[in-house]
Design a protein around this motif. Structure first.
Motif, PDB file in Angstrom:
ATOM      1  N   LEU A  61      -6.698  -0.884  -3.081  1.00 30.95           N
ATOM      2  CA  LEU A  61      -5.581  -1.756  -2.714  1.00 30.95           C
ATOM      3  C   LEU A  61      -5.744  -3.149  -3.342  1.00 30.95           C
ATOM      4  O   LEU A  61      -4.782  -3.744  -3.829  1.00 30.95           O
ATOM      5  CB  LEU A  61      -5.466  -1.858  -1.180  1.00 30.95           C
ATOM      6  N   VAL A  83      -4.401  -2.419   8.022  1.00 35.52           N
ATOM      7  CA  VAL A  83      -4.585  -1.805   6.716  1.00 35.52           C
ATOM      8  C   VAL A  83      -6.035  -1.969   6.261  1.00 35.52           C
ATOM      9  O   VAL A  83      -6.669  -2.986   6.539  1.00 35.52           O
ATOM     10  CB  VAL A  83      -3.604  -2.423   5.702  1.00 35.52           C
ATOM     11  N   LYS A 105       0.833  -1.210   0.000  1.00 35.22           N
ATOM     12  CA  LYS A 105       0.000   0.000   0.000  1.00 35.22           C
ATOM     13  C   LYS A 105       0.867   1.260   0.000  1.00 35.22           C
ATOM     14  O   LYS A 105       0.585   2.223  -0.707  1.00 35.22           O
ATOM     15  CB  LYS A 105      -0.918  -0.003   1.220  1.00 35.22           C
TER      16      LYS A 105
END
Lengths: 510, 510
Positions: free
Chosen positions: A281, A275, A214
């Motif tokens: 993503l 995350v 990311k």
């Protein structure tokens, strides 16, 4: 001859298993059981279940063909059942591999418990749910445990065995013994926690990996390369702690911890935050993964993975001075047990050349042009010698007691070629024996059409390995050799023999 | 013949390196450089530096002896220097491997920068410090980068290359090209962060592992077994993302993320807290680690680790249909380059049997009794054939163009035995050649005393591989063969030859 090691493990072979759920994991269990000679009944209402199981089984059979030349037991019978009850009715082990939802698993496990035999073991493939919570719907919760495997189940030996509050200690011991008997590594986790041990470790690393992608520290290919060119190679054979023990040097583990410990306080991971795996993503990783695959399909990647796993397992089998190490030792021990279980040639017809070895051309045996490397022909003939020697009582115990047959001369003829994946069969015709010599002729056939691709003529000498000189074969060995040699003396001399001249004292049957 | 693959990687071979710091990591760098033929000057004021470097180098030489039979370049010269300046004065690459303290590294790197040649590259082995911070004391910070390797450096190919704010892009490219030239895998990390990629992943997993031990979920041996019987075997060949791509099945990576994503929200790791590595936990891990080692010393564990790594690398080298995969492909490509660099027999004396192969009895070649397995003798003779064929121009390109020599007959004699680790040398005497046939006699010698342990007589046939039949050898090949055959015709016929009768058309020199 391959190695063997005495093992103190308990084995509890079973003959009937049931698999509830036949996806990739369920299919892997089915393949493990079937190839170990266990009959498997399957229940999975999914319309594609038979196809998926068939594909996993095809991969497994291909991999096993490459993995081992030890004769596997006859494959178990596979039956797809219309109801859960029919599948589990006479099972000794029921393995549940349905989707990862607590309510669903509780319901299915309750049904299994209500309909399977009272003494059957019930394992769940869950990768994270607590066995204590899975037990709540069972009348006999003492026989339920988690048996968490890893993909591909037919090649990776690990099964985490985790008991819940109600699980009986005897259940854990039996589960481990059943797994050991089919060549798997049952590892008992002392206390139940969500995700157990393996997935905890994987989760921790996975979260960190997602942050690295990311934040554009690297792409997925770089991250994978970092793993597989470094610690991945270490972890195939030793885990985290044994590896760090070595890194600590002669001062050992405590020294290493003293050095490494302070780093834990460094701001090195994003560990306090999770995350957000949002669409952006997912798309980023998906695109990078497509690029990394470089056009290889999932099927192709599976085949490459399986062949590499076979190669790694075989390498570890010959590790530690052929004693085997880790997953390779496990494989070697499993093979030794299978070899010992091979019936002592009940149906062996000695009025024809002996059918001794069946194997397959492994990917490690072919060069970049797909040709089987020369010395691999001799490897198959060496396996043929091993099989012949076992037949006449020259087994591992005999060799360890100080005597053996040594090859002194070999004459090889190449007539055709073995191709990648082809079945190979060898035969042995005894040309002559005397009290010290054993003169044999082998043929190697490839494919279902039994194309003759090579022959080997060999002269072996019975030796006292401690004294390092030839010695007469003892009567028990001669007594087994003599009837075969007498029967073979009535056969036509093999075409192509004569590459090694007969010795003075040699006769067709001493 | 072994495989080769065209590669687009840039190579920048160097001949002079300096290593500042000679511990386990510095020693590993020294071994990598020396065995790649690079002269190394070392500065390390530690009183034990020479001993430690010597031990690492001995391990590395042992491992390389088993890893490859391709002739390595002559080993570089190793010089221990009394001052840092003397060590770096003429270096093309300076590798800093001093203890992990920012102030110390800044000072040492400043000294290196002030005294090494203007065009030299400066790599730091730091496992966590930011290159931007390491650059602050340098007059030429543009040539400094992190080159972070993994233990054992002589076998694990990965080097994370990380540039700082002042690092020139050309420096990164040159560093990668130098590493590629010595068979290492330079992986460029896009953005600098503390601990880069590999140690971030390791740290995340390590923290979780410490919790699992502290909380008595399992002991260190169980945790290691969980790794090495499951995902460790996967990660030796594919990393995290490629493995999960396969797990996602035909739907691929996006599908997998969709399935697996929600798990991230589960309370599966202790990620919000850092374990206190207090005396009690250190002692607990230390005691469990002692038990796990089962009496094996660090040296023994190192040897086992290295032999397993060699086996895994060799298995991956023949993976993917002998094209090689991952670290095994890297090794195969490196060997192919080394083989191509072997001078075309400048000092080859054709008035005696040709000295063609030097290798060593690998652990994978011996059985549980320490005896070299039969087919491994033929493997060495096969390598001898490959060397002879390369010598007469029958190389990989020749074979790919559709012609080759095939062995049709082999006569092996076993005279003695090769023992684990022993040096092996083979020689080749040409008995006869004609336009299609090549009739040779090989001897295999073991140990420094050159004990003759086996011979092989072989008949080869020149073939058109597409047509699948014998064809005359072309003039360029015959032109190389003829002088050798003529010279060998003047030698005594080898004792032990005659196992294969001469053919009609065959003469000593066609």
């Amino acid at each position: 001859m391959t190695h063997t090691t005495a093992s103190t493990t308990a084995f509890a072979p079973i003959t009937r298993a049931a698999c509830i759920g036949g996806g990739v994991i369920g299919g892997g269990w089915i393949a493990r059981f079937l190839l170990a000679g266990i009959d498997v009944k399957v229940f999975d209402p999914h319309p594609d279940a038979q196809r998926i199981v068939g594909e996993v089984l095809a991969n497994a059979e291909r991999a096993y063909g490459l993995l081992t030349s030890v004769p596997l037991p006859p494959r178990g019978r596979l039956t797809f059942c219309a109801t859960l009850e029919e599948a589990v009715r006479d099972a000794e082990w029921v393995q549940e591999s349905v989707p990862e939802r607590l309510d669903l698993k509780q319901r299915v496990l309750g049904e299994i418990d209500a309909t399977c035999p009272a003494q059957a073991l019930i394992g769940s493939s869950t990768s994270g749910l607590l066995p204590s919570e899975l037990q709540t719907t069972l009348t006999h919760p003492e026989r339920l445990f988690v048996a968490h495997p890893y993909n591909p189940v037919y090649l990776l030996p690990l099964v985490e065995i985790v008991g819940g509050r109600a699980t009986a200690p005897a259940t854990i011991a039996r589960a481990k013994a059943v797994l050991d008997a089919i060549g798997m590594k049952g590892v008992v986790i002392a206390r139940e926690i969500e995700a157990f041990v393996g997935d905890r470790l994987l989760e921790a690393l996975w979260r960190e990996a997602l942050w690295l992608i990311k934040d554009d520290i690297c792409d997925v290919e770089t991250l994978d390369d970092v793993i597989r060119y470094s610690f991945g190679l270490r972890w195939a054979q030793m885990g985290l702690f044994q590896t760090y023990r070595i890194a600590g040097g002669e001062a050992g583990m405590r020294h290493f911890l003293a050095q490494f410990g302070p780093c834990l306080q460094w701001p090195w991971t994003k560990l306090t935050d999770v995350v957000d795996l949002d669409d952006a993503l997912v798309e980023k990783i998906g695109a990078q993964s497509d690029e990394q695959a470089a056009g290889l399909s999932i099927r192709e990647l599976e085949r490459i993975r399986d062949e590499n796993l076979v190669g790694i397992l075989q390498a570890l089998k010959t590790g530690h001075g052929d004693r085997g190490w880790g997953a390779g030792k496990l494989l070697g021990d499993f093979e030794a047990r299978l070899a010992a279980q091979v019936a002592p040639a009940p149906a062996l017809d000695i009025t024809a050349p002996l059918e001794l070895v069946e194997t397959r051309v492994s990917p490690a045996w072919v060069d970049y042009n797909g040709h089987m490397t020369e010395h691999r022909y001799l490897q198959v003939f060496g396996d043929t010698t091993d099989a012949l020697l076992r037949l006449i009582g020259v087994d591992i115990a005999y060799v360890q007691a100080g005597h053996s047959y040594y090859t002194v001369e070999t004459h090889l003829r190449h007539l055709d070629e073995g191709k990648l994946g082809e079945e190979l069969r060898s035969t042995c015709q005894i040309i002559a024996v005397d009290d010290k010599r054993l003169h044999v002729f082998y043929r190697l056939f490839a494919g279902p059409e039994r194309r003759e691709i090579a022959t080997a003529e060999q002269m072996m000498l019975h030796v006292d390995t401690k004294a390092g000189r030839a010695s007469p074969s003892p009567e028990p060995v001669m007594a087994r050799l003599r009837p075969i040699a007498l029967a073979h003396a009535r056969l036509e001399p093999p075409a192509g023999a004569g590459g090694i001249p007969a010795r003075r004292k040699e006769t067709a049957a001493a």
